[in-house]
Design a protein around this motif. Sequence first.
Motif, PDB file in Angstrom:
ATOM      1  N   TYR A  12       0.904 -13.053   8.646  1.00 17.53           N
ATOM      2  CA  TYR A  12       1.916 -12.368   8.152  1.00 17.53           C
ATOM      3  C   TYR A  12       1.373 -11.427   7.034  1.00 17.53           C
ATOM      4  CZ  TYR A  12       3.130 -15.740   4.464  1.00 17.53           C
ATOM      5  OH  TYR A  12       3.204 -16.693   3.650  1.00 17.53           O
ATOM      6  N   CYS A  13       1.930 -10.119   6.826  1.00 19.27           N
ATOM      7  CA  CYS A  13       1.224  -9.343   5.985  1.00 19.27           C
ATOM      8  C   CYS A  13       1.647  -9.681   4.666  1.00 19.27           C
ATOM      9  CB  CYS A  13       1.813  -7.868   6.440  1.00 19.27           C
ATOM     10  SG  CYS A  13       1.360  -6.662   5.092  1.00 19.27           S
ATOM     11  N   ARG A  14       0.939  -9.605   3.698  1.00 21.65           N
ATOM     12  CA  ARG A  14       1.608  -9.670   2.181  1.00 21.65           C
ATOM     13  C   ARG A  14       1.350  -8.702   1.296  1.00 21.65           C
ATOM     14  NH1 ARG A  14      -2.112 -14.859   3.034  1.00 21.65           N
ATOM     15  NH2 ARG A  14      -2.331 -14.222   5.129  1.00 21.65           N
ATOM     16  N   LEU A  15       1.590  -7.643   1.584  1.00 20.05           N
ATOM     17  CA  LEU A  15       1.304  -6.190   0.870  1.00 20.05           C
ATOM     18  C   LEU A  15       2.787  -6.129   0.241  1.00 20.05           C
ATOM     19  CD1 LEU A  15      -0.933  -3.798   2.812  1.00 20.05           C
ATOM     20  CD2 LEU A  15      -0.965  -4.330   0.430  1.00 20.05           C
ATOM     21  N   CYS A  16       3.693  -6.524   0.779  1.00 22.62           N
ATOM     22  CA  CYS A  16       5.051  -6.453   0.317  1.00 22.62           C
ATOM     23  C   CYS A  16       5.798  -7.394   0.695  1.00 22.62           C
ATOM     24  CB  CYS A  16       5.733  -5.070   0.633  1.00 22.62           C
ATOM     25  SG  CYS A  16       6.655  -4.877   2.078  1.00 22.62           S
ATOM     26  N   PRO A  17       7.181  -7.662   0.321  1.00 26.31           N
ATOM     27  CA  PRO A  17       8.105  -8.858   0.772  1.00 26.31           C
ATOM     28  C   PRO A  17       8.529  -9.003   1.966  1.00 26.31           C
ATOM     29  CG  PRO A  17       8.874  -7.730  -1.451  1.00 26.31           C
ATOM     30  CD  PRO A  17       7.887  -6.971  -0.631  1.00 26.31           C
ATOM     31  N   ALA A  18       8.427  -7.693   2.789  1.00 28.60           N
ATOM     32  CA  ALA A  18       8.742  -7.809   4.127  1.00 28.60           C
ATOM     33  C   ALA A  18       8.294  -8.763   5.068  1.00 28.60           C
ATOM     34  CB  ALA A  18       8.757  -6.407   4.632  1.00 28.60           C
ATOM     35  N   ALA A  19       6.995  -9.308   4.586  1.00 27.19           N
ATOM     36  CA  ALA A  19       6.411 -10.256   5.277  1.00 27.19           C
ATOM     37  C   ALA A  19       6.254 -10.155   6.822  1.00 27.19           C
ATOM     38  CB  ALA A  19       7.179 -11.594   5.159  1.00 27.19           C
ATOM     39  N   CYS A  20       5.815  -8.983   7.382  1.00 23.84           N
ATOM     40  CA  CYS A  20       5.815  -8.585   8.814  1.00 23.84           C
ATOM     41  C   CYS A  20       4.684  -9.569   9.428  1.00 23.84           C
ATOM     42  CB  CYS A  20       5.433  -7.273   8.916  1.00 23.84           C
ATOM     43  SG  CYS A  20       6.747  -6.100   8.260  1.00 23.84           S
ATOM     44  N   GLY A  21       5.210  -9.980  10.589  1.00 19.29           N
ATOM     45  CA  GLY A  21       4.533 -10.805  11.470  1.00 19.29           C
ATOM     46  C   GLY A  21       3.203 -10.141  12.086  1.00 19.29           C
ATOM     47  N   PHE A  47       7.532  -5.333  14.026  1.00 20.43           N
ATOM     48  CA  PHE A  47       7.530  -4.106  13.084  1.00 20.43           C
ATOM     49  C   PHE A  47       6.584  -4.267  12.255  1.00 20.43           C
ATOM     50  CE2 PHE A  47       8.286  -2.332   8.959  1.00 20.43           C
ATOM     51  CZ  PHE A  47       8.638  -1.088   9.535  1.00 20.43           C
ATOM     52  N   THR A  48       5.787  -3.212  11.877  1.00 20.50           N
ATOM     53  CA  THR A  48       4.720  -3.057  10.705  1.00 20.50           C
ATOM     54  C   THR A  48       5.002  -1.814  10.362  1.00 20.50           C
ATOM     55  OG1 THR A  48       2.934  -2.576  12.274  1.00 20.50           O
ATOM     56  CG2 THR A  48       2.919  -4.986  11.610  1.00 20.50           C
ATOM     57  N   CYS A  49       4.475  -1.670   9.013  1.00 25.56           N
ATOM     58  CA  CYS A  49       4.109  -0.187   8.527  1.00 25.56           C
ATOM     59  C   CYS A  49       2.831   0.111   8.462  1.00 25.56           C
ATOM     60  CB  CYS A  49       4.964   0.028   7.216  1.00 25.56           C
ATOM     61  SG  CYS A  49       4.009  -0.742   5.812  1.00 25.56           S
ATOM     62  N   THR A  50       2.598   1.402   8.351  1.00 28.23           N
ATOM     63  CA  THR A  50       1.146   1.827   8.047  1.00 28.23           C
ATOM     64  C   THR A  50       0.124   1.347   7.317  1.00 28.23           C
ATOM     65  OG1 THR A  50      -0.286   3.637   7.997  1.00 28.23           O
ATOM     66  CG2 THR A  50       1.757   3.888   6.639  1.00 28.23           C
ATOM     67  N   LYS A  51       0.950   0.565   6.164  1.00 26.57           N
ATOM     68  CA  LYS A  51      -0.003  -0.171   4.968  1.00 26.57           C
ATOM     69  C   LYS A  51      -0.573  -1.533   5.823  1.00 26.57           C
ATOM     70  CE  LYS A  51       3.281  -0.384   1.922  1.00 26.57           C
ATOM     71  NZ  LYS A  51       4.291   0.814   2.311  1.00 26.57           N
ATOM     72  N   GLY A  52       0.621  -1.898   6.521  1.00 28.42           N
ATOM     73  CA  GLY A  52       0.210  -3.407   7.016  1.00 28.42           C
ATOM     74  C   GLY A  52      -0.693  -3.173   8.202  1.00 28.42           C
ATOM     75  N   ARG A  53      -0.627  -2.099   8.765  1.00 27.42           N
ATOM     76  CA  ARG A  53      -1.658  -1.924  10.048  1.00 27.42           C
ATOM     77  C   ARG A  53      -3.062  -1.596   9.487  1.00 27.42           C
ATOM     78  NH1 ARG A  53       2.989   0.327  12.033  1.00 27.42           N
ATOM     79  NH2 ARG A  53       2.255   2.505  11.575  1.00 27.42           N
TER      80      ARG A  53
HETATM   81  S1  SF4 Z   1       3.427  -4.410   7.166  1.00 28.03           S
HETATM   82 FE1  SF4 Z   1       4.365  -2.915   5.793  1.00 28.03          FE
HETATM   83  S2  SF4 Z   1       6.587  -3.207   5.433  1.00 28.03           S
HETATM   84 FE2  SF4 Z   1       5.369  -5.080   6.576  1.00 28.03          FE
HETATM   85  S3  SF4 Z   1       4.966  -6.628   5.041  1.00 28.03           S
HETATM   86 FE3  SF4 Z   1       3.197  -5.210   5.268  1.00 28.03          FE
HETATM   87  S4  SF4 Z   1       3.404  -3.471   3.815  1.00 28.03           S
HETATM   88 FE4  SF4 Z   1       5.424  -4.526   3.983  1.00 28.03          FE
END
Ligand code: SF4
Length: 709
Positions: A12-21, A47-53
């Motif tokens: 999971y992504c750890r750039l923000c607390p959304a913790a996207c898989g 779901f992911t955002c551009t940062k996560g990708r």
């Molecule tokens: S993909 Fe985007 S919204 Fe999701 S945890 Fe990462 S930074 Fe946050």
Amino acid sequence: MTTTSTTTTTTYCRLCPAACGLVVELDEFGEVAHLRGDEQHALTRGFTCTKGRHLAEFHRSPNRLRSSQRRTARGGFEALAPDLAVAEVASRLQDIIAEHGPESVALYTGTQAAMASLTLPFTLAFWKALGSSRRFSSMSVDQSAKWVADARLGRWAAGQQRFADADVWMLVGTNPLISMQGGGFTAFPIHDGMRRLDEERRRGLQLIVVDPRRTELATRADLHLQLVPGTDALLFSAILHTLLAEGLHDDEFTDRWAPGLDVLRAAVAPFAPEAVATRCGLTPGEIVAAAQMFGRARKGMVTSGTGPDMGPDSELAEHLIQAVNVVCGRFPREGDALTGTATLGSAKALPAQAVSPDRHWERAVAGVTGYRALNGEWPAVSLPDEILTESPTRIRALVVSGGNPAVAVPGKARMAEALASLELLVTVDPFMSETAALAHYVIAPMVHLERPDTTRSYEGLMDKPFAQYTAPVVTAPEGVIDDWNFFLRLAWAMGRSLKVAGREYVPGDAAPTTDDVLASFAGRGRVSLEELKGEPHGRLYFDLEPVRAAAPDPATKATFDVAPDDIVTALATLADDMDRVPMADSRLLLVVRRAKEVMNSTGTQINTLMRTPPNPCHVHPDDLARLGLSDGDAVSIRSDHGIIHSWVRPDTTLRPGVASMTHGFGGAGETDPEGAGASTNRLLSAQHHLQPVSGMPLMTAVPVELTAR
Ligand code: SF4
């Protein structure tokens, strides 16, 4: 799943607390080849955002530090091994403490310190072990008005109501679909938030959004109050006025928990919707409609983000916003399910009762600027004075974890001067940030996919009982160290023990692994970490009973103070000064805006994430026409405190008269480096417009003049 040359794994992504898989494909060298949202992820459903990708870019960026750095006598940097970095920093801290005492050492933490579950607990334990009271964080350039409101109004022991149970919700100055700010702040379900919001609205939730911009959130609102920036205190005075005048408050609740209601009623009497509407840029009908939609509902709260807390009168505005919840009794009652979940964390039933305000800042020691610690933290804008002013407790050494005060805090020139004057500046940062460039030691940490972790620290932000464990996905460079481990080893090198999550780490003990510590943290949880390791997409534990509010203590005398003297005085001043509006001339009001590409200053280091050039100034087309500007024109933006250069972009989502940019860009010097984006920080002041209790600077609703370059 293995193919001839690639391996696929989940994390999971750890750039923000959304913790996207995430699903990560690794190439034959173990490097990330491709990364996408995990559609089987139990919480975020792909779901992911551009940062996560772009997460892999944080790893392979040429700007990323692959070893710690020591400043040389000639002003450059040289690499040094983690062991040596620990030993040298420990020795220098010991010397400074021996000569000047522990108060000469301060800590600054930023948002990224909260993104890995072990970083902040070990950072704070280290600082506590030093015995210093000098702590600073980005909260005091962000939302410290919420702490003031808690300490002056009081709070509800059982926390917030749940979005999932509400039939109305009012969100003020926040865009959680982009900022991912939920939990104890907005209570918005940030995990897969867009779909969650649509589901809640189909269920019948009514959404009210207060924002000068028609944000991604506002487009989904039943009612959008597109107010003039900086008029939140006026608006919420009028909403309280309307709720009380129309009997939409919960008198059973206020009789028990809010004895000062009549004082508040008198204090907001001058703020009839007709009296404030023009200044707020709204119609009286819109204000009444918002009060009625909110007041007639059964459950649901008003919660806020950074908007009202960065604006003028932010401490008053936040008090009034939270007072709306008190007046309408919008808190969990005995037996109600509580926000946050406890899976790896322990479950604790909190009582459904008020916690009286303690006004603790009034008893704290004043610093050289006269400001006092709030929740144990000093205002970030006072940090330069605490470093540069001779005093018995002058700060001589600063340790920074997960933050970039050289860019985040208004008053850049003085902050840079102060940081450069320190006897010791140590920062833990994966990039040579503006703060790192001034440091004596830059500790290069592991990042994101290199660490094992769990979602335990995000549980307070979740409204579904979810947990996930991730093993490291890629191998960390040899020269980096996990940041929690840096603080443990630093403490041990200084002969100090750390107490973290009920366990004491004593010098001479066997060095724990990250997995050891994660297991220790999960020891009091309701799910087994070992079992969780067999859940590649995380797991929703619907079989776990929600944590519910307990009965109030029948003997409690705790109450809210909805109208303390200083709030009554502030309201009287606001009423006398109602003709004042934030913009007294033809200038635009610059408001803060979240950008998808960055989280505060995180992301600005990733070239592929940045637009070219980054951080445009968004302006309504009517204002562009009035100013004789066109899309893409280069402009100078001048406030009472400084000037920056950017380019304009038309934006019909803004109300006319408003410009919008993002904080966190630019450099620490006199001008912004080419390609770094304009630093809005230069338009702000660390001396003027500070809030009386928190020292919070004015960060939004700043009058600016745009001219073509
Ligand atoms: S993909 Fe985007 S919204 Fe999701 S945890 Fe990462 S930074 Fe946050």
